[in-house]
Design a protein around this motif. Structure first.
Motif, PDB file in Angstrom:
ATOM      1  N   ILE A  68       1.099  -1.806   0.517  1.00 32.51           N
ATOM      2  CA  ILE A  68      -0.298   0.354  -0.217  1.00 32.51           C
ATOM      3  C   ILE A  68       0.900   1.294   0.039  1.00 32.51           C
ATOM      4  CG2 ILE A  68      -0.229   0.092   3.017  1.00 32.51           C
ATOM      5  CD1 ILE A  68      -2.989   1.471  -0.534  1.00 32.51           C
ATOM      6  N   VAL A  69       1.720   1.023   0.383  1.00 32.29           N
ATOM      7  CA  VAL A  69       3.113   2.435   1.166  1.00 32.29           C
ATOM      8  C   VAL A  69       3.563   2.567  -0.854  1.00 32.29           C
ATOM      9  CG1 VAL A  69       5.288   3.244   1.618  1.00 32.29           C
ATOM     10  CG2 VAL A  69       3.319   1.994   2.893  1.00 32.29           C
ATOM     11  N   ALA A  70       3.611   1.488  -1.572  1.00 34.40           N
ATOM     12  CA  ALA A  70       4.832   1.450  -3.054  1.00 34.40           C
ATOM     13  C   ALA A  70       3.722   2.491  -3.931  1.00 34.40           C
ATOM     14  CB  ALA A  70       4.302   0.259  -3.660  1.00 34.40           C
ATOM     15  N   PRO A  71       4.059   3.137  -4.995  1.00 34.87           N
ATOM     16  CA  PRO A  71       3.069   3.930  -5.732  1.00 34.87           C
ATOM     17  C   PRO A  71       1.998   3.559  -6.384  1.00 34.87           C
ATOM     18  CG  PRO A  71       5.419   4.530  -6.001  1.00 34.87           C
ATOM     19  CD  PRO A  71       5.369   3.816  -5.261  1.00 34.87           C
ATOM     20  N   ALA A  72       0.761   3.772  -7.039  1.00 35.06           N
ATOM     21  CA  ALA A  72      -0.522   3.345  -7.449  1.00 35.06           C
ATOM     22  C   ALA A  72       0.019   2.845  -8.800  1.00 35.06           C
ATOM     23  CB  ALA A  72      -1.618   4.026  -7.500  1.00 35.06           C
ATOM     24  N   LYS A  73      -0.625   1.769  -9.065  1.00 30.67           N
ATOM     25  CA  LYS A  73      -0.292   1.218 -10.193  1.00 30.67           C
ATOM     26  C   LYS A  73      -1.929   1.042 -11.384  1.00 30.67           C
ATOM     27  CE  LYS A  73       4.394  -0.944  -9.972  1.00 30.67           C
ATOM     28  NZ  LYS A  73       5.074  -0.665 -10.751  1.00 30.67           N
TER      29      LYS A  73
END
Length: 607
Positions: free
Chosen positions: A500-505
């Motif tokens: 959830i912390v990673a950039p949106a895909k």
């Protein structure tokens, strides 16, 4: 639709306008209107029009006396009525309600001044079918201002109903504030303040929007342009508790909105009110200095939950986004370089032979402008004398800040058994929905600015009108997503993220649409604005037969893409409410519009 002749024993036959439709696999018929009182030539003209045959009853030529863009009006107006927004304004049809509905539609299609808007609807200067469909072709500018006053009176009722639809006990409420500049000096709300739009020296207003977790706006409040973010929070809490009658919500606001002072004074004393926000940078640095968490924790993970005595009864969720870290490092390097370039110019001004810059006060004033522009004073050590100036970087300060690149800390009072740490991050990131709403209102199309009103209540009504337009647009975008570049598979998009912390895909389906510019059905995809323009090419033609038969309206046939758009919206391109008299038919229905092709031929419905 077709015209049926029904025998009537000893009386003349009944001439009925009927429609065939399917229900449960069976073909059924319903009567739309009784045409028995019509003259035979009028019936024949309508019969031929229903069959798609050109010409008059006798087969003679006809003339197109007027052609007006109609498809985009039908799409927006149909969706507005499907949402019941017109009934929220007033359960009974009235002139004021029709004008407000028309302004909402117009603000989505082509925002403009009241003078321009009125001219666009009048019969002799119409630019689309809005005026004709809603029966306001005789509108005057002053009426639009009266309609705004009428609309503002109904804002509490409308917002309460929208909250009832989209907010429940325990739900997330997103709240954020923005500003927009103001042309003029006479409005009491227009003040100098922090210019989010980078229009320095301009008067401005502030307005805060509340939305549900998906970004649907449910309320708006307008404030003076010099109001700080935290000071607007108490008004929203009162609105949620008193007007909406919701006892338990989770309020989500950014670090500039929900501060320590607001938590102590406004949030903590209210039972059932929980919140999610973020720590400011100095507070994050303070936690690191106190050893609350080690940066080495993020060598193998990007999220960790901690507790700290400085925040009793709260949960802290520490996150590290590597892409955000790279962006912050790049931005800091660029700002340091830009600052040094300007500092070098100041130093050259001090050293030059002709008219050198002299005096520590004057040098300091010049430096203030440079450092205030780039906000990098904390990273430079300045030595200022009466006739000299030198500087050096504070490498330790820069390294300390760089160590926290990509680190942010969320704080909340929501218990862990009701929302885990990823849920806290997901909820905070939902604020991007409101930011996207602001971009749409200020940049993409709805154009809350420029504000052309001077009275305080008119400015409030104007902003409320824009929010209602944004509400309709949100639902249209949601329905039309399969033929827009928008995401259609959020679950697949979420699964594509490492965390959830990673950039949106984007989902594979959305990436395929972007690559091929077609959806899985082979239809071209485009932006929402370009699709509205495309729908506007569905034209309503006014047809006058040469043999004296009554004139009628005929719409152009939708393209496959346009037909799919109306199918996704669940409305008909011919779905419109028109004044009696085009062909003379009045359908005895309480509906404001219908899902038939009746609108093509001037059918009107009793309100």
């Amino acid at each position: 639709m077709y015209i049926a002749t029904i025998p009537n024993r000893s009386s003349p036959p009944a001439i009925l306008l009927r429609e065939a439709y399917r229900e449960g696999g069976k073909v059924k018929n319903r009567t739309l209107a009784n045409l028995t009182h019509w003259a035979p030539e009028r019936i024949e003209a309508l019969r031929r029009a229903l069959k798609g045959e050109g010409g008059s009853a006798a087969g003679g030529p006809f003339t197109f006396t007027r052609s007006l863009p109609h498809g985009h009006v039908a799409a927006v107006l149909g969706k507005l009525k499907q949402l019941g927004l017109d009934l929220l304004l007033s359960s009974r049809r009235s002139r004021m309600r029709d004008l407000c509905v028309a302004m909402i539609v117009g603000w989505i299609l082509e925002p403009g001044s009241k003078l321009t808007t009125a001219a666009r609807w009048r019969a002799d200067t119409a630019k689309d079918t809005t005026g004709k469909v809603l029966g306001i072709e005789d509108v005057e500018v002053d009426e639009l201002y009266e309609a705004l006053d009428w609309l503002l009176e109904r804002q509490p009722k409308v917002e309460t109903e929208l909250a009832r639809r989209h907010l429940t006990e325990g739900s997330l409420v997103l709240y954020d504030l923005t500003s927009t500049w103001f042309e003029g000096r006479t409005c009491p709300l227009a003040r100098l303040g922090y210019p989010r739009d980078k229009k320095r020296g301009k008067l401005q207003i502030e307005f805060g929007v509340m939305a549900d977790v998906e970004g649907r706006p449910v309320g708006v409040e307008v404030f003076a342009g010099n109001t700080s973010d935290p000071k607007t929070l108490a008004v929203q809490i009162e609105k949620i508790r008193e007007r909406f009658g919701i006892e338990h919500v989770v309020l989500v606001g950014d670090r500039g909105m929900i501060t320590d002072a607001r938590i102590r004074e406004d949030l903590a004393p209210v039972p059932g009110l929980e919140w999610i926000t973020a720590l400011r940078a100095p507070a994050v640095h303070d936690l690191v200095r106190k050893g609350a968490f080690q940066l080495s924790l993020f060598d193998e993970r990007d999220l960790v939950e901690i507790a700290h005595p400085d925040y009793p009864g709260e949960r802290l969720v520490v996150c590290r986004n590597p892409l955000l870290a790279l962006e912050r490092a790049r931005k800091r390097a660029a700002l340091l370089a830009a600052t040094e370039k300007e500092l070098l110019r100041v130093a050259e001004a001090v050293r030059r032979e002709r008219t050198p810059l002299r005096g520590s006060a004057k040098i300091d004033l010049r430096l203030g402008r440079v450092l205030g522009r780039f906000k990098m004073a904390k990273h430079f050590d300045l030595q200022i004398a009466e006739d000299s100036f030198t500087w050096s970087r504070k490498e330790a300060s820069i390294a300390e800040e760089a160590a926290l690149d990509g680190i942010y800390v969320l704080r909340t009072c929501v218990p862990a058994d009701r929302m885990d740490a990823p849920g806290v991050v997901r909820s905070y990131k939902a604020l991007t929905h409101v930011e996207r709403l602001f971009r749409g209102m200020k940049i993409s199309g709805l154009q809350v600015r420029p504000i052309r009103h001077r009275l305080e209540d008119r400015v409030r009504a104007h902003v409320f009108l824009c929010v209602l337009a944004a509400y309709v647009e949100w639902h249209m975008r949601h329905d039309l997503a399969p033929i827009l570049f928008d995401e259609t598979d959020p679950e697949a998009a979420a699964a594509a993220r490492a965390s959830i912390v990673a950039p949106a895909k984007r989902s594979p389906a959305a990436l395929a649409k972007a690559a091929t510019e077609e959806n899985d059905g082979g239809l071209p995809v485009q932006s929402f604005r370009s699709l509205l323009k495309d729908l506007g090419t569905i034209v309503r033609n006014r047809v006058e037969p040469a043999d004296g038969a009554p004139p009628f309206d005929q719409d152009t046939v939708p393209t496959p893409l346009q037909a799919r758009a109306f199918e996704l919206l669940g409305v008909s391109p011919a779905c419109s409410q028109v004044q009696v008299g085009h062909v003379g038919v009045v359908c005895p229905s309480e509906a404001d519009y219908c899902s038939t092709q009746a609108g093509n031929f001037g059918l009107a419905f009793k309100a």
